[in-house]
Design an enzyme around this catalytic site. Structure first.
Site, PDB file in Angstrom:
ATOM      1  N   THR A  40       0.873  -1.190   0.000  1.00 52.05           N
ATOM      2  CA  THR A  40       0.000   0.000   0.000  1.00 52.05           C
ATOM      3  C   THR A  40       0.901   1.229   0.000  1.00 52.05           C
ATOM      4  O   THR A  40       0.928   1.989   0.970  1.00 52.05           O
ATOM      5  CB  THR A  40      -0.917  -0.013   1.249  1.00 52.05           C
ATOM      6  N   CYS A  54       7.977   1.842   6.179  1.00 55.07           N
ATOM      7  CA  CYS A  54       6.787   1.878   7.044  1.00 55.07           C
ATOM      8  C   CYS A  54       6.560   3.223   7.706  1.00 55.07           C
ATOM      9  O   CYS A  54       5.580   3.909   7.405  1.00 55.07           O
ATOM     10  CB  CYS A  54       6.884   0.767   8.079  1.00 55.07           C
TER      11      CYS A  54
HETATM   12  C1  UDX Z   1       8.453  -0.345  11.774  1.00 57.74           C
HETATM   13  C2  UDX Z   1       7.786  -0.674  13.105  1.00 57.74           C
HETATM   14  O1  UDX Z   1       8.756  -0.726  14.110  1.00 57.74           O
HETATM   15  C3  UDX Z   1       7.091  -2.025  13.003  1.00 57.74           C
HETATM   16  O2  UDX Z   1       6.393  -2.326  14.193  1.00 57.74           O
HETATM   17  C4  UDX Z   1       6.094  -1.993  11.856  1.00 57.74           C
HETATM   18  O3  UDX Z   1       5.470  -3.199  11.703  1.00 57.74           O
HETATM   19  C5  UDX Z   1       6.791  -1.614  10.583  1.00 57.74           C
HETATM   20  O4  UDX Z   1       7.468  -0.387  10.734  1.00 57.74           O
HETATM   21  P1  UDX Z   1      10.697  -1.018  10.542  1.00 57.74           P
HETATM   22  O5  UDX Z   1      10.289  -0.100   9.472  1.00 57.74           O
HETATM   23  O6  UDX Z   1      11.249  -2.331  10.187  1.00 57.74           O
HETATM   24  O7  UDX Z   1       9.458  -1.286  11.548  1.00 57.74           O
HETATM   25  O8  UDX Z   1      11.830  -0.266  11.352  1.00 57.74           O
HETATM   26  P2  UDX Z   1      12.056   0.247  12.828  1.00 57.74           P
HETATM   27  O9  UDX Z   1      12.872  -0.725  13.558  1.00 57.74           O
HETATM   28  O10 UDX Z   1      10.805   0.700  13.401  1.00 57.74           O
HETATM   29  O11 UDX Z   1      12.980   1.525  12.503  1.00 57.74           O
HETATM   30  C6  UDX Z   1      12.445   2.549  11.722  1.00 57.74           C
HETATM   31  C7  UDX Z   1      13.467   3.652  11.533  1.00 57.74           C
HETATM   32  O12 UDX Z   1      13.614   4.380  12.740  1.00 57.74           O
HETATM   33  C8  UDX Z   1      14.846   3.184  11.121  1.00 57.74           C
HETATM   34  O13 UDX Z   1      15.337   4.053  10.153  1.00 57.74           O
HETATM   35  C9  UDX Z   1      15.651   3.306  12.409  1.00 57.74           C
HETATM   36  O14 UDX Z   1      17.008   3.567  12.150  1.00 57.74           O
HETATM   37  C10 UDX Z   1      14.998   4.528  13.057  1.00 57.74           C
HETATM   38  N1  UDX Z   1      15.080   4.569  14.524  1.00 57.74           N
HETATM   39  C11 UDX Z   1      14.558   3.541  15.240  1.00 57.74           C
HETATM   40  C12 UDX Z   1      15.659   5.676  15.131  1.00 57.74           C
HETATM   41  O15 UDX Z   1      16.134   6.601  14.481  1.00 57.74           O
HETATM   42  N2  UDX Z   1      15.701   5.718  16.498  1.00 57.74           N
HETATM   43  C13 UDX Z   1      15.199   4.719  17.274  1.00 57.74           C
HETATM   44  O16 UDX Z   1      15.276   4.806  18.493  1.00 57.74           O
HETATM   45  C14 UDX Z   1      14.600   3.575  16.621  1.00 57.74           C
END
Ligand code: UDX
Length: 502
Positions: A106, A299
């Protein structure tokens, strides 16, 4: 489609409990592949289909088109046990299933709304192909009220009047890089249902996960003791909203930490100390407070957008989310300001990049901040070389002109600055003395606050990061090495007029 039964599946069935449902996954991206493979591992009969013929052919040959720890081995094992199979024929997948999980993409439209055309296509396919009653489960991330639309379309296009097509929402919360673990050991399972029968069927599908009865490839069967995941039964609208609300809150938490980091830089405080203290309060919690380059990936950026648009359509101005998005968009600019301040002139400089993926443990570069950093550096005339253990192939499709390195040391070779853009664990373990010797000037800009400022400066590096105290480094005591030809025939600017030790 060949569906066989092997001895161990029978014993597994007796181990899991009453029934082994026939489940089809429509869409073999992250969500479809991880959900399908894990449900097969849990003992169900899973058939996956995708409209990308090459992807299906690769999967049939056991080639997993995404990098996700544990997934390829699990997929291979369940194909061998014939719990899992792939077909190019979507109609077959519809007919073969008791429950159909919609796991199509999506992506965001121009205006930020979620593009639901793939969901609509699947709905019309299911309606026209179903010969027996089906449960249709929304697994893709969708705005609230999509389930109601789905029900309507299924009713409008249903070809066989006697067929009952029930709809449910079952949002996923898996993170890339830990998706298999997140699916098998979820914090919660959310079911948006309208009928008791639907709730019963979904409970049956998730029974092995709820009762923690599965072979876990992450913990090799010795899963740490933990309580069973919470099972939340609610309406479809609420279930859909839970997904957007959760992801948007995570994004806001990250942007909040980043705002605090900027303040820390102004008042001389340490964001790591601040967020650690904040996180000790269970009302806040320690996770998702890592300041730095901000959130990327397929996401959070798109879900926050879709949520803002949904709210707007409902007359709600979600200002705080818009602000979280604005704060996030500014992270790359702030990093570029740090680079400009440290390098003075970017044109002609050599910049090494450690980390391209939007986060560690994935090869995914969708909405990765690294792409914007590279774009800006190239636009300002820098020469860029980069290393990432998984994401170089995908990045080279976008930036063929930069030099991809076999290891972090090659990325440091003769560069004026080394940027850390992804929080890969391996970057913590590097031989920094060797890195310092390889660089033209030992200067690190840590976009993920991965390293310890004091330790890095102790090692003679100029070190820059987000929201952590770094002593005045304008007059570095570091030794600057004479430049060598970086790329055959490349223009080599004359070295700055400081002390040169050959
Ligand atoms: C996210 C959600 O966590 C998950 O529950 C959902 O199902 C899909 O979207 P994801 O996209 O795999 O998962 O990544 P995530 O681990 O959430 O990290 C997202 C982004 O945030 C990354 O770029 C990461 O580097 C950044 N991040 C994460 C930060 O900058 N600081 C943090 O403390 C955590």
């Amino acid at each position: 489609m060949e569906l066989g039964r092997e001895a161990d599946t029978v014993s597994l069935e007796s181990k899991i409990g009453r029934c082994k449902l026939r489940i089809s996954m429509i869409g073999c991206g992250y969500v479809g592949l991880v959900t399908g493979t894990c449900l097969a591992e849990a003992g169900h009969q899973v058939l996956c289909t995708d409209n990308d013929a090459e992807r299906i052919a690769a999967l049939k040959a056991g080639v997993v088109p995404i990098y996700e720890p544990h997934l390829d081995a699990m997929l291979a094992a369940n194909c061998r046990s014939q719990n899992l199979s792939f077909t190019r024929n979507a109609a077959e997948a519809v007919r073969a299933a008791d429950a159909i999980f919609i796991c199509v993409g999506t992506p965001p439209l121009e205006n930020g709304e979620a593009d639901l055309s793939a969901i609509d296509n699947v709905a019309r396919l299911v309606a026209s192909e179903a010969l027996t009653s089906k449960l249709v489960v929304e697994k893709s991330t969708v705005p609230a009220q999509t389930g109601q639309q789905l029900k309507r379309v299924l009713g409008l296009y249903r070809r066989h009047g006697a067929v009952q097509l029930r709809v449910a929402s079952n949002p996923e919360f898996l993170r890339e890089g830990t998706a298999v673990q997140d699916f098998l050991h979820p914090d919660r399972i959310v079911l948006g249902v309208e009928e008791e029968e639907t709730e019963k069927q979904l409970r049956e599908i998730y029974r092995p996960i709820l009762e923690r009865r599965f072979r876990c490839p992450v913990h090799l069967g010795a899963c740490p003791p933990a309580k069973s995941p919470d099972l939340l039964i609610t309406t479809m609208n609420s279930a859909e909203l839970i997904k957007h609300a959760s992801n948007s809150f995570l994004a806001m938490k990250i942007s909040y930490a980043n705002m605090i980091a900027d303040l820390c830089e102004k008042v001389g405080a340490d964001i790591k100390e601040v967020t650690r203290a904040m996180g000790l309060d269970p009302r806040i919690g320690p996770r998702f407070l890592d300041a730095g380059l901000g959130f990327g990936g397929f996401c959070l950026p798109k879900d926050i957008q879709a949520f803002i648009r949904l709210a707007e359509r409902c007359g709600v101005d979600f200002t705080m989310l818009k602000e979280a998005e604005r704060v996030n968009k500014r992270r790359v600019d702030l990093l570029l300001e740090k680079i400009r301040k440290a390098l003075w002139v970017i044109k002609g400089k050599r910049v090494g990049i450690l980390g391209l993926a939007f986060k560690a443990n994935t090869d995914d570069i969708r909405f990765a901040p690294s792409l914007e950093v590279i774009r800006a550096l190239l636009a300002e005339g820098a020469q860029v070389r980069a290393y990432d253990q998984e994401a170089m192939d995908k990045t080279s499709a976008i930036f063929p002109q930069i030099h991809y390195c076999r290891d972090p040391y090659e990325a440091a070779q003769d560069v004026d600055a080394l940027l850390i853009l992804t929080e890969w664990e391996e970057f913590r373990q590097l031989d920094w003395e060797r890195i310092s010797d390889l660089m033209l000037r030992p200067m690190i800009i840590d976009g993920r606050n991965l390293l310890d400022p004091a330790a890095m400066m102790e090692r003679g590096f100029e070190y820059h990061c987000f929201g952590r105290p770094i002593e005045n480094q304008t007059a570095p005591k570091a030794i600057i090495h004479a430049p060598e030809v970086f790329l055959a025939g490349a223009h080599v600017p004359s070295a700055p007029s400081t002390e040169i030790v050959t």
